[in-house]
Design a protein around this motif. Structure first.
Motif, PDB file in Angstrom:
ATOM      1  N   GLY A   1       0.812  -1.214   0.000  1.00  0.00           N
ATOM      2  CA  GLY A   1       0.000   0.000   0.000  1.00  0.00           C
ATOM      3  C   GLY A   1       0.843   1.260   0.000  1.00  0.00           C
ATOM      4  N   PHE A   2       0.225   2.349  -0.440  1.00  0.00           N
ATOM      5  CA  PHE A   2       0.814   3.684  -0.323  1.00  0.00           C
ATOM      6  C   PHE A   2       0.329   4.280   0.989  1.00  0.00           C
ATOM      7  CE2 PHE A   2       0.925   2.792  -4.791  1.00  0.00           C
ATOM      8  CZ  PHE A   2       2.085   3.405  -5.251  1.00  0.00           C
ATOM      9  N   LEU A   3       1.265   4.791   1.788  1.00  0.00           N
ATOM     10  CA  LEU A   3       0.932   5.341   3.104  1.00  0.00           C
ATOM     11  C   LEU A   3       1.189   6.839   3.103  1.00  0.00           C
ATOM     12  CD1 LEU A   3       0.215   4.901   6.132  1.00  0.00           C
ATOM     13  CD2 LEU A   3       2.692   4.623   6.531  1.00  0.00           C
ATOM     14  N   LEU A   4       0.133   7.619   3.290  1.00  0.00           N
ATOM     15  CA  LEU A   4       0.279   9.077   3.346  1.00  0.00           C
ATOM     16  C   LEU A   4       0.769   9.484   4.726  1.00  0.00           C
ATOM     17  CD1 LEU A   4      -2.897   9.606   1.300  1.00  0.00           C
ATOM     18  CD2 LEU A   4      -0.748  10.708   0.712  1.00  0.00           C
ATOM     19  N   THR A   5       1.889  10.206   4.765  1.00  0.00           N
ATOM     20  CA  THR A   5       2.516  10.595   6.031  1.00  0.00           C
ATOM     21  C   THR A   5       2.605  12.118   6.154  1.00  0.00           C
ATOM     22  OG1 THR A   5       4.754  10.576   5.100  1.00  0.00           O
ATOM     23  CG2 THR A   5       3.943   8.489   6.015  1.00  0.00           C
ATOM     24  N   MET A   6       2.806  12.576   7.402  1.00  0.00           N
ATOM     25  CA  MET A   6       2.989  14.011   7.703  1.00  0.00           C
ATOM     26  C   MET A   6       1.813  14.831   7.179  1.00  0.00           C
ATOM     27  SD  MET A   6       7.067  14.272   6.918  1.00  0.00           S
ATOM     28  CE  MET A   6       8.049  12.791   7.054  1.00  0.00           C
ATOM     29  N   PHE A   7       0.620  14.291   7.343  1.00  0.00           N
ATOM     30  CA  PHE A   7      -0.594  14.932   6.835  1.00  0.00           C
ATOM     31  C   PHE A   7      -1.088  15.990   7.814  1.00  0.00           C
ATOM     32  CE2 PHE A   7      -5.251  15.098   6.328  1.00  0.00           C
ATOM     33  CZ  PHE A   7      -5.331  15.455   4.994  1.00  0.00           C
ATOM     34  N   ASP A   8      -1.355  17.178   7.302  1.00  0.00           N
ATOM     35  CA  ASP A   8      -1.924  18.268   8.097  1.00  0.00           C
ATOM     36  C   ASP A   8      -3.197  18.713   7.399  1.00  0.00           C
ATOM     37  OD1 ASP A   8      -2.607  20.611   9.407  1.00  0.00           O
ATOM     38  OD2 ASP A   8      -0.540  21.298   9.633  1.00  0.00           O
ATOM     39  N   SER A   9      -4.329  18.345   7.970  1.00  0.00           N
ATOM     40  CA  SER A   9      -5.616  18.587   7.314  1.00  0.00           C
ATOM     41  C   SER A   9      -5.926  20.075   7.137  1.00  0.00           C
ATOM     42  CB  SER A   9      -6.741  17.916   8.103  1.00  0.00           C
ATOM     43  OG  SER A   9      -6.765  18.426   9.425  1.00  0.00           O
ATOM     44  N   ARG A  10      -5.185  20.949   7.884  1.00  0.00           N
ATOM     45  CA  ARG A  10      -5.433  22.391   7.758  1.00  0.00           C
ATOM     46  C   ARG A  10      -4.842  22.968   6.481  1.00  0.00           C
ATOM     47  NH1 ARG A  10      -2.457  23.967  13.157  1.00  0.00           N
ATOM     48  NH2 ARG A  10      -1.032  22.540  12.081  1.00  0.00           N
ATOM     49  N   LEU A  11      -3.920  22.231   5.860  1.00  0.00           N
ATOM     50  CA  LEU A  11      -3.231  22.750   4.675  1.00  0.00           C
ATOM     51  C   LEU A  11      -3.919  22.288   3.401  1.00  0.00           C
ATOM     52  CD1 LEU A  11       0.481  22.112   5.731  1.00  0.00           C
ATOM     53  CD2 LEU A  11      -0.832  24.224   5.972  1.00  0.00           C
ATOM     54  N   ARG A  12      -4.240  23.236   2.532  1.00  0.00           N
ATOM     55  CA  ARG A  12      -4.892  22.905   1.284  1.00  0.00           C
ATOM     56  C   ARG A  12      -4.006  21.982   0.439  1.00  0.00           C
ATOM     57  NH1 ARG A  12      -6.609  27.305  -3.121  1.00  0.00           N
ATOM     58  NH2 ARG A  12      -5.798  28.591  -1.455  1.00  0.00           N
ATOM     59  N   LEU A  13      -2.671  22.246   0.458  1.00  0.00           N
ATOM     60  CA  LEU A  13      -1.746  21.430  -0.332  1.00  0.00           C
ATOM     61  C   LEU A  13      -1.792  19.969   0.104  1.00  0.00           C
ATOM     62  CD1 LEU A  13       0.526  21.189  -2.448  1.00  0.00           C
ATOM     63  CD2 LEU A  13       2.154  21.710  -0.618  1.00  0.00           C
ATOM     64  N   ALA A  14      -1.810  19.731   1.418  1.00  0.00           N
ATOM     65  CA  ALA A  14      -1.853  18.361   1.935  1.00  0.00           C
ATOM     66  C   ALA A  14      -3.115  17.648   1.458  1.00  0.00           C
ATOM     67  CB  ALA A  14      -1.796  18.368   3.463  1.00  0.00           C
TER      68      ALA A  14
ATOM     69  N   GLU B   1      -5.784  13.779  -2.287  1.00  0.00           N
ATOM     70  CA  GLU B   1      -6.745  13.483  -3.366  1.00  0.00           C
ATOM     71  C   GLU B   1      -6.027  12.961  -4.620  1.00  0.00           C
ATOM     72  OE1 GLU B   1      -9.885  13.312  -3.057  1.00  0.00           O
ATOM     73  OE2 GLU B   1      -9.877  14.121  -1.013  1.00  0.00           O
ATOM     74  N   GLU B   2      -4.841  13.541  -4.901  1.00  0.00           N
ATOM     75  CA  GLU B   2      -4.088  13.135  -6.087  1.00  0.00           C
ATOM     76  C   GLU B   2      -3.590  11.693  -5.962  1.00  0.00           C
ATOM     77  OE1 GLU B   2      -0.407  14.804  -8.859  1.00  0.00           O
ATOM     78  OE2 GLU B   2      -1.068  15.962  -7.124  1.00  0.00           O
ATOM     79  N   VAL B   3      -3.060  11.362  -4.786  1.00  0.00           N
ATOM     80  CA  VAL B   3      -2.557   9.997  -4.553  1.00  0.00           C
ATOM     81  C   VAL B   3      -3.720   9.002  -4.623  1.00  0.00           C
ATOM     82  CG1 VAL B   3      -1.478   8.451  -2.853  1.00  0.00           C
ATOM     83  CG2 VAL B   3      -0.555  10.744  -3.208  1.00  0.00           C
ATOM     84  N   LYS B   4      -4.851   9.361  -4.013  1.00  0.00           N
ATOM     85  CA  LYS B   4      -6.032   8.491  -4.055  1.00  0.00           C
ATOM     86  C   LYS B   4      -6.512   8.279  -5.500  1.00  0.00           C
ATOM     87  CE  LYS B   4      -8.631   7.242  -1.086  1.00  0.00           C
ATOM     88  NZ  LYS B   4      -8.803   5.903  -0.462  1.00  0.00           N
ATOM     89  N   ARG B   5      -6.458   9.353  -6.293  1.00  0.00           N
ATOM     90  CA  ARG B   5      -6.911   9.259  -7.679  1.00  0.00           C
ATOM     91  C   ARG B   5      -5.989   8.355  -8.503  1.00  0.00           C
ATOM     92  NH1 ARG B   5      -6.762  14.191  -8.706  1.00  0.00           N
ATOM     93  NH2 ARG B   5      -5.022  14.346 -10.157  1.00  0.00           N
ATOM     94  N   HIS B   6      -4.671   8.491  -8.249  1.00  0.00           N
ATOM     95  CA  HIS B   6      -3.671   7.711  -8.994  1.00  0.00           C
ATOM     96  C   HIS B   6      -3.713   6.232  -8.628  1.00  0.00           C
ATOM     97  CE1 HIS B   6      -1.065  10.234 -11.476  1.00  0.00           C
ATOM     98  NE2 HIS B   6      -1.220  11.197 -10.585  1.00  0.00           N
ATOM     99  N   PHE B   7      -3.755   5.950  -7.318  1.00  0.00           N
ATOM    100  CA  PHE B   7      -3.492   4.582  -6.851  1.00  0.00           C
ATOM    101  C   PHE B   7      -4.702   3.898  -6.214  1.00  0.00           C
ATOM    102  CE2 PHE B   7       0.589   6.951  -6.636  1.00  0.00           C
ATOM    103  CZ  PHE B   7       1.216   6.299  -7.683  1.00  0.00           C
ATOM    104  N   GLN B   8      -5.778   4.633  -6.030  1.00  0.00           N
ATOM    105  CA  GLN B   8      -7.078   4.095  -5.626  1.00  0.00           C
ATOM    106  C   GLN B   8      -7.004   3.135  -4.441  1.00  0.00           C
ATOM    107  OE1 GLN B   8      -8.923   2.808  -9.331  1.00  0.00           O
ATOM    108  NE2 GLN B   8      -8.373   4.719 -10.310  1.00  0.00           N
TER     109      GLN B   8
END
Length: 265
Positions: free
Chosen positions: A191-204, A209-216
């Motif tokens: 699996g792909f694991l998203l790390t260092m996620f900060d929900s307050r940041l639009r970029l994060a 969303e981009e990773v989810k779209r690519h690798f589902q």
């Protein structure tokens, strides 16, 4: 037989070692027998699990070179990998530490036949003794990482939720594809694991969303939030679960461990 999972991404600073330490600790608290193999010359996973690097007698480097020597000289027996296993402060969690000498191992292995399969040979006697063997890979796609992927059943790819997050992933996926076709047909992406996620940041959120779209469905449901306790814990030689069990980081990795166990039922 235990499952061997490599934790790899040639991009540095994405959370490979943090994931190796904390996922291993979380799996061990769920009554799984876990071995961490530190395949990074920086040896951060070793020190992060309380191993004094200066006092290590037998490291992953020694096991690899011993296997190389014994393959070219049949009168020399390889080192028993059990000699390199160190215990941690968590019951059921062991580690084979690394050493700075691992930097030179690639040069020493370069002329060897089947050089990509040395680590697989080293780990094979241990597979029956552990539920999970996690390999903390170095931030490169060199021979040691190739060995790790050749030895593994699957690979976890940490992706940092920051700019350039997807940079280099196509190269890693191409390497995985080559290894799967030529060296290790059983290799899968855990699996792909998203790390260092900060929900307050639009970029994060955009990267998520981009990773989810690519690798589902290959993306773990669990996301590792940016958490100061995760950063502090290694300096105390402890996984976050022991340093601050109530922290967001500790809870995130417990959730990831549950997901990994569920996926492997």
């Amino acid at each position: 037989m235990g499952k061997i999972i490599a934790i790899a991404n040639q991009k540095g600073g994405v959370g490979k070692t943090t994931t190796s330490i904390n996922l291993a600790a979380s799996l061990a608290t769920m009554d799984k027998k876990v071995l961490v193999v530190d395949a990074d010359p920086q040896a951060n996973a070793s020190s992060g699990l309380g191993v004094d690097i200066q006092k290590v007698d037998t490291s992953v480097y020694d096991l690899l070179i011993s296997a190389v020597v014994s393959s070219t000289n049949k009168t020399v027996a390889p080192i028993d990998p059990h000699e390199a296993i160190y215990t941690s402060d968590i019951e059921g969690l062991d580690i084979i530490p690394s050493h700075i000498n691992l930097v030179g191992a690639e040069v020493e292995m370069i002329n060897l036949n089947h050089r990509e399969q040395v680590l697989a040979k080293v780990l094979s006697p241990l597979c029956a003794e552990y539920d999970y063997i996690l390999i903390d890979c170095s931030p490169s796609l060199g021979l040691i990482t190739t060995n790790s992927l050749t030895a593994a059943d699957s690979v976890i790819i940490p992706v940092q939720c920051e700019y350039f997050a997807l940079e280099g992933i196509s190269k890693l996926l191409q390497t995985i594809k080559i290894i799967k076709s030529k060296l290790n047909a059983k290799l899968e992406i855990e699996g792909f694991l998203l790390t260092m996620f900060d929900s307050r940041l639009r970029l994060a959120n955009q990267i998520y969303e981009e990773v989810k779209r690519h690798f589902q469905e290959l993306v773990f449901k669990t996301v590792i939030m940016r958490n100061v306790k995760l950063s502090e814990a290694p300096s105390h030689g402890l996984p976050c679960l022991l340093y601050d069990p109530t922290s967001t980081g500790a809870r995130n990795y417990l959730a990831l461990a549950k997901e990994v166990i569920e996926n492997n039922k």
